[in-house]
Motif scaffolding. Structure first.
Motif, PDB file in Angstrom:
ATOM      1  N   VAL A 374       0.857  -1.189   0.000  1.00  0.00           N
ATOM      2  CA  VAL A 374       0.000   0.000   0.000  1.00  0.00           C
ATOM      3  C   VAL A 374       0.887   1.231   0.000  1.00  0.00           C
ATOM      4  CG1 VAL A 374      -1.732   1.300   1.292  1.00  0.00           C
ATOM      5  CG2 VAL A 374      -1.844  -1.205   1.218  1.00  0.00           C
ATOM      6  N   ARG A 379      -3.514   5.424  -0.243  1.00  0.00           N
ATOM      7  CA  ARG A 379      -4.125   6.039   0.940  1.00  0.00           C
ATOM      8  C   ARG A 379      -4.861   7.324   0.563  1.00  0.00           C
ATOM      9  NH1 ARG A 379       0.294   3.321   3.492  1.00  0.00           N
ATOM     10  NH2 ARG A 379       1.806   4.781   2.619  1.00  0.00           N
ATOM     11  N   ASP A 409      -3.341   1.682  10.705  1.00  0.00           N
ATOM     12  CA  ASP A 409      -2.870   0.326  10.395  1.00  0.00           C
ATOM     13  C   ASP A 409      -4.012  -0.537   9.887  1.00  0.00           C
ATOM     14  OD1 ASP A 409      -0.769  -1.782  10.488  1.00  0.00           O
ATOM     15  OD2 ASP A 409      -2.160  -2.666  11.929  1.00  0.00           O
ATOM     16  N   ASN A 412      -4.637   0.393   6.334  1.00  0.00           N
ATOM     17  CA  ASN A 412      -3.620  -0.171   5.448  1.00  0.00           C
ATOM     18  C   ASN A 412      -3.886  -1.649   5.178  1.00  0.00           C
ATOM     19  OD1 ASN A 412      -2.121   2.194   5.065  1.00  0.00           O
ATOM     20  ND2 ASN A 412      -0.913   1.850   6.915  1.00  0.00           N
ATOM     21  N   GLN A 413      -4.288  -2.393   6.225  1.00  0.00           N
ATOM     22  CA  GLN A 413      -4.589  -3.802   6.043  1.00  0.00           C
ATOM     23  C   GLN A 413      -5.810  -4.004   5.148  1.00  0.00           C
ATOM     24  OE1 GLN A 413      -2.822  -6.529   6.924  1.00  0.00           O
ATOM     25  NE2 GLN A 413      -1.265  -5.035   7.540  1.00  0.00           N
TER      26      GLN A 413
END
Length: 484
Positions: A374, A379, A409, A412-413
């Motif tokens: 990523v 993002r 986090d 992002n996952q």
């Protein structure tokens, strides 16, 4: 100190640790002297208690502390600090033989990431749900909204087939006597609801408030498996008799589907019914797209697990089971429910924990082998999408995500998972199916699973059901209302 590492199975190893009493003695003496400096006993100045007395009082506990630290340090130096094993989960001490002033023997079992290659997906198919929102879908949603705002004013006279009734229910035994503990009061039913069973409905139509009637509910053989009484026991299949006391009769008055209704439901966002219908259609379309994506991803997961029966370390299974138990605690305000059988719970969810662990290993493999990651562009695109029509600034969203511990986090996952599914989708043959086809296939699969479970059913010991923690269906109401 001697160590030896042996392989137990493809994903687990044992670390054997041996230490003599002489090797442990310096550390034991060190902690005894430290304890002596803190010990206060009558007749001795602080720090001047004889070491033999300190050893007698605290030696056993201090010795076990020395042994545990020695085991931990040896595990870290022999396993974690090397690059031979990629450890997963928490290690477990399977053997510990030690007495104060004696030799130490311990065995630590640890899990490692398995080595494997993914099976070919050539010729493999996964279904994708396709559904175009229809006028009937919109009307169904409007009717649902109407029912949420239905008015039920008190009514004089006899019960009609679409009325609302408020009743007291008393279960009767074969002799017509009340069964103690099986009475419910002021239970409300809408007789127009298709789930209300016909014998109950017919017995009340034409009655008036204050009337009492006995209703016989025939056993429903077609829905045996739908009735979970929550106590883990088989129940007789005889008819049931209820004394029903009609307390109130109410009208079922739905609001008109007009512009005023649209304004009321939408908090004045929409002034016309046509605009409101357009919004409902959009929301339904979004919901169906989300459902389609979830089903598609779930199908990919199941297919990848089926094609790749990867060994899962016991430590990984335990991590997932721990998370399931923590979820039960969270739902119960931080404490496990009274009478909760954790061993039974873990046993019943073990297969699911192993399945999730296997998918984790497969997912990690796909990410590593294909260098999926990523980036800032991903993002930024996420925050811009989240900002929608610009009502919320994307930079503000980014600052918010950064300020909440763990939120960035998790995002992002989520984005990384989207990349994994996008990659895997390109390696399957995607077959589009409508809702009716998928529902029929799901029903067939569930029926086959239910039949298999019935064929393999074993009576639980002491009458204990492995599904007891699930919220039981109401005993009386379930007899009177059909399952959806």
């Amino acid at each position: 100190m001697q160590t030896n590492i042996t392989q137990v199975n493809p994903v687990e190893y044992d670390l054997e640790i041996r230490a003599t009493a002489d090797e442990l003695a310096p550390d034991l003496q060190k902690v005894l002297r430290a304890q002596r400096s803190r010990t206060q006993l009558k007749g001795f100045r602080k720090g001047h208690v004889p070491i033999s007395v300190v050893k007698k009082l605290y030696g056993k506990a201090l010795a076990y502390g020395v042994a545990e630290r020695s085991i931990q340090e040896t595990y870290e130096s022999s396993v974690l600090e090397g690059d031979e094993h990629e450890v997963l989960g928490r290690p477990k001490i399977t053997t510990l033989e030690y007495e104060m002033d004696g030799d130490l023997f311990a065995v630590i079992r640890f899990g490692v990431r398995p080595s494997f290659e993914l099976a070919s997906t050539e010729g493999e198919t996964v279904p994708r749900l396709v559904h175009e929102v229809t006028d009937e879908d919109v009307e169904e949603e409007l009717n649902r909204l109407r029912e949420q705002r239905v008015e039920t004013p008190a009514k004089e006279g006899k019960v009609d087939e679409n009325d609302v009734v408020v009743v007291d229910l008393q279960l009767l035994d074969d002799d017509g006597l009340a069964v103690v503990g099986s009475r419910e009061e002021e239970v409300t039913y809408h007789l127009g609801d298709e789930r209300v069973k016909e014998p109950f409905k017919k017995a009340l139509i034409g009655r008036e408030a204050g009337d009492e009637v006995v209703v016989v509910m025939p056993h429903d053989h077609d829905h045996d498996h739908d009735h979970d009484h929550g106590d883990g026991h088989d129940h007789d299949h005889s008819d049931r008799r209820y004394q029903v006391t009609l307390r109130e009769v109410r009208d079922w008055a739905l609001p008109e589907l007009d512009d005023a209704f649209a304004a009321s439901v939408s908090d004045n966002r929409f002034e016309s019914m046509e605009d409101f219908k357009a919004e409902i259609r959009k929301q339904l379309d979004d919901a169906w797209q989300t459902r389609s994506r979830e089903l598609f991803e779930s199908s990919i997961v199941e297919k990848m697990i089926e094609l790749n029966p990867v060994d899962v370390p016991e430590a990984v299974v335990d991590l997932y089971l721990d998370s399931f138990v923590e979820d039960v605690k969270r739902r119960s305000e931080g404490e496990l429910p009274d009478g909760f059988n954790e061993d039974a719970f873990r046993g019943s969810y073990r297969e699911e924990a192993e399945r999730q662990g296997r998918w984790m290993l497969i997912r990690d493999f796909v990410i590593k082998e294909n260098e999926l990651a990523v980036g800032d562009d991903d993002r930024q695109a996420f925050f811009e999408k989240m900002s929608g029509d610009g009502n919320v600034d994307s930079n503000f969203l980014q600052q918010y995500y950064s300020s909440v511990p763990g939120l960035m986090d998790r995002m992002n996952q989520r984005l990384l998972s989207e990349k994994v599914f996008s990659f895997l989708a390109d390696h399957f043959e995607v077959v589009e199916k409508d809702r009716e086809t998928l529902e029929a296939e799901r029903k067939e699969k569930l029926e086959a699973e239910r039949k298999a479970q019935e064929d393999a059913l074993v009576e639980p010991e002491d009458g204990e059901s492995s599904s007891w923690w699930r919220r039981p269906l109401d005993r009386v109401r379930n007899q009177l209302r059909k399952p959806r």
